[in-house]
Design a protein around this motif. Structure first.
Motif, PDB file in Angstrom:
ATOM      1  N   VAL A   1       0.850  -1.189   0.000  1.00  0.00           N
ATOM      2  CA  VAL A   1       0.000   0.000   0.000  1.00  0.00           C
ATOM      3  C   VAL A   1       0.885   1.239   0.000  1.00  0.00           C
ATOM      4  N   VAL A   2       0.691   2.079  -0.976  1.00  0.00           N
ATOM      5  CA  VAL A   2       1.524   3.269  -1.158  1.00  0.00           C
ATOM      6  C   VAL A   2       0.622   4.492  -1.264  1.00  0.00           C
ATOM      7  N   GLY A   3       0.915   5.512  -0.495  1.00  0.00           N
ATOM      8  CA  GLY A   3       0.234   6.781  -0.651  1.00  0.00           C
ATOM      9  C   GLY A   3       0.820   7.538  -1.825  1.00  0.00           C
TER      10      GLY A   3
ATOM     11  N   GLU B   1      -3.943  10.755   6.973  1.00  0.00           N
ATOM     12  CA  GLU B   1      -5.016  10.052   6.272  1.00  0.00           C
ATOM     13  C   GLU B   1      -4.470   8.859   5.501  1.00  0.00           C
ATOM     14  N   MET B   2      -3.325   9.029   4.873  1.00  0.00           N
ATOM     15  CA  MET B   2      -2.710   7.916   4.140  1.00  0.00           C
ATOM     16  C   MET B   2      -2.261   6.816   5.101  1.00  0.00           C
ATOM     17  N   LEU B   3      -1.670   7.205   6.216  1.00  0.00           N
ATOM     18  CA  LEU B   3      -1.249   6.222   7.213  1.00  0.00           C
ATOM     19  C   LEU B   3      -2.442   5.414   7.725  1.00  0.00           C
ATOM     20  N   SER B   4      -3.559   6.081   7.952  1.00  0.00           N
ATOM     21  CA  SER B   4      -4.745   5.387   8.479  1.00  0.00           C
ATOM     22  C   SER B   4      -5.296   4.377   7.484  1.00  0.00           C
TER      23      SER B   4
ATOM     24  N   LEU C   1       4.536   4.562   2.691  1.00  0.00           N
ATOM     25  CA  LEU C   1       5.321   5.674   2.162  1.00  0.00           C
ATOM     26  C   LEU C   1       4.420   6.486   1.248  1.00  0.00           C
ATOM     27  N   ARG C   2       4.939   7.625   0.801  1.00  0.00           N
ATOM     28  CA  ARG C   2       4.156   8.518  -0.047  1.00  0.00           C
ATOM     29  C   ARG C   2       4.996   8.968  -1.228  1.00  0.00           C
TER      30      ARG C   2
END
Length: 629
Positions: free
Chosen positions: A233-235, A329-332, A337-338
């Motif tokens: 899962v990548v932001g 929000e991405m972590l949740s 990483l982003r």
């Protein structure tokens, strides 16, 4: 608040240094374990705090070789390269083909070698400590190690924001701490001396569009694949523009599961959300999250929140809390990483100065491009002709710029760079400090980044992107979600710079090199897009909402106390920002410098009162410049 970054290193020469130096380095580790990697001699070589994921290291005979950051080489591959090294002159050839964004560190035959990335995202600094020259990846580490004072002259330059020209851009903000220019390495000799070596040279700008586009696509593909794994899962930012959208499709190609974030600004003619939504429909395994601006933390939120100051004023001060919110929000949603499209604007197309050289190589093509850019920027004919006929050297341009620090200039002037400009509230002392630095650089015959001004301007733009990426990475680390900017990888920059400049840029199309590179992967409506959204309403509203903080700063400005801002002019600017005529950049640069001084002051207070680590760098409480308040 910790006084040093969570991850840092210092490079020591292979000689006996002051016994107290290692003790002082231990105080910098805060509550983390201090890591020490020795030279072949057994003396300390690398000292600092880092994770195993941050640094890859090998030892082969008397050679010690390490890379810090994101690098394509494993420890085993690094060891194979190390066997090819017997002198510092062999290091870069041995590492040829490695990609990513990383420092290179080596020790052999009593000599230490260190360099950062050419982009400037990974920096190197040097200072005298313990009886010899030492280097580090963060200026503030050396500042604390040596007890350095804030350099008021360097801080004055930061008021010019993005217009600070080479070679003054990115200097260290503490006296006695020197920034190593990107593209140069430092070799530490066993007797304690040091010399700089140029390790990077720009590629020849000769590839036709098709070949250059293929090279850029492969460089970006490798940069993204290095950072993501299948089913991970990548932001990712998904603005609907070409840069971030390209990275999303490359990440999807590598098998990532994307959490793609789109900011929906309120201007009625904005199109980001529409284009991003259409792009997301073509992405597999994507969770597309649209954030209306009304639901985000306002611009300039956090001005009164004291943070880790980093190595200098942040050029992303305006939306750092907003970006922290997006990271959370991405972590949740499970992102580890982003990916950010930052750097695309700077790297995949040259600034307008490319026309200056094109006109001399191919007059007909140069005149066509000049006419197109003149129409695009609505520039008067006389000023365009004068700029194109200008033959000043880089040093002469710097000298002339010193006398025009308060003179507004056009953006596209075909010169060696953007004309440096200070805001109206900069004090006479600040103007003189900046003027003297420009004149000194001119007197010293400061070499441009390339003999042709168009190439120089393009390389300078790439390095400006790298410097900003360093700040983005710093704020992302504080938010707990690592941020990566693949456009700022050296291999990507080199791939772009290999293109013929007049084919990488055009007055009649937008980012033609990147559009050609992503053809067949990114939806055509994205590659044909020529518009760019803005957040002017949110900018103004953010200033309005935080007017009480701005008023408090106006009454007790650290820049005024340092002698770098005129008190009355500063008060007018902060109390009535809507009346400013110099653009958003100059106010943001001032707010960033003011916030940085306040962060330093808070850090020093919390360190001396709460952590028991000894004094921080001197001059942080209220740095007093000559003629100060």
């Amino acid at each position: 608040m910790r006084a040093t970054p969570a991850c840092w290193f210092v490079v020591l020469p292979d000689r006996d240094l002051s016994p107290s130096l290692l003790d002082r380095l231990r105080t910098l580790s805060f509550r983390s374990e201090l890591r020490v990697v020795p030279h072949f001699s057994g003396r300390p070589w690398l000292v600092g705090c880092w994770s195993d994921a941050e640094m890859t290291y090998c030892a082969v005979g008397d050679v010690r070789l390490a890379v810090a950051g994101t690098c394509s080489l494993s420890a085993a591959e690094l060891a194979v390269r190390a066997r090819k090294i017997s002198a510092t002159a062999h290091i870069e050839a041995a590492l040829s083909g490695a990609h990513g964004c990383f420092h290179v560190l080596a020790s052999m035959a009593g000599r230490s070698y260190v360099r950062g990335s050419f982009s400037g995202q990974r920096r190197v600094y040097r200072a005298e400590a313990g009886g010899g020259t030492v280097c580090a990846d963060h200026a503030r580490v050396l500042a604390r190690l040596t007890g350095a004072e804030v350099d008021t002259a360097q801080l004055a330059l930061r008021l010019a924001g993005y217009t600070v020209p080479h070679p003054l851009a990115g200097g260290a903000l503490w006296r006695g701490v020197d920034a190593v220019p990107p593209g140069e390495a430092v070799e530490l000799a066993p007797e304690g001396g040091a010399r700089t070596l140029r390790w990077w040279r720009p590629p020849a700008a000769e590839l036709p569009s098709r070949e250059a586009a293929a090279g850029l696509r492969e460089a970006l593909r490798q940069a993204v694949a290095l950072r993501v794994r299948p089913q991970e899962v990548v932001g990712a930012d998904l603005s609907g523009g070409m840069d971030s959208t390209s990275l999303c499709f490359l990440a999807a190609e590598a098998g990532a599961r994307l959490v793609a974030a789109t900011l929906d600004w309120s201007a009625p003619n904005n199109e980001d959300r529409i284009h991003a939504t259409r792009a997301a429909q073509h992405l597999p395994h994507v969770e597309h999250v649209v954030f209306p601006s009304a639901g985000l933390p306002a611009h300039f939120t956090g001005l009164d929140e004291r943070l880790d100051p980093g190595d200098g004023p942040s050029p992303v001060q305006r939306d750092q809390v907003q970006q922290r919110y997006l990271a959370e929000e991405m972590l949740s949603r499970g992102a580890g990483l982003r990916l950010s499209g930052h750097g695309g604007d700077h790297i995949v197309q040259p600034p307008p100065a490319y026309v200056h050289g094109l006109l001399r190589r191919s007059p007909a093509a140069g005149l066509r491009h000049a006419a197109g850019l003149r129409a695009r920027y609505r520039r008067p004919l006389g000023a365009t002709v004068e700029a194109l006929l200008d033959r000043r050297s880089h040093a002469s341009w710097l000298a002339d710029a010193a006398g025009r620090l308060r003179t507004p200039t056009a953006w596209a002037d075909f010169g060696w760079g953007v004309q440096p400009r200070l805001p109206l509230w900069a004090s006479d002392q600040a103007v003189e400090l900046c003027r003297e630095q420009l004149r000194t650089a001119a007197r010293d015959g400061a070499e441009p980044l390339h003999r042709e001004r168009g190439r120089h301007a393009w390389i300078a733009a790439a390095q400006r992107a790298g410097l900003i990426a360093g700040h983005l990475g710093h704020h992302a680390a504080l938010a707990g979600l690592p941020l990566h900017t693949p456009f700022c990888d050296d291999a990507v920059i080199e791939a772009a710079l290999a293109a013929r400049p007049h084919e990488a840029a055009s007055p009649w199309s937008y980012k033609p090199l990147l559009a050609a590179a992503m053809d067949g992967l990114v939806p055509e409506h994205i590659l044909r897009r020529t518009t760019k959204d803005h957040c002017g309403h949110e900018w103004q509203e953010g200033l309005r909402l935080h007017r009480h903080t701005l008023a408090a700063w106006a009454e007790d400005s650290r820049l005024v106390a340092a002698g770098l801002a005129d008190e009355e002019a500063m008060r007018r600017a902060l109390l009535s920002p809507g009346l400013l005529t110099g653009g958003a950049g100059e106010l943001e640069a001032t707010l960033a410098a003011e916030a940085w001084l306040r962060d330093l002051e808070h850090q020093e207070t919390s360190t001396t009162q709460g952590c028991g680590e000894g004094p921080g760098p001197r001059g942080m409480r209220r740095p007093c410049g000559r003629g100060g308040r």
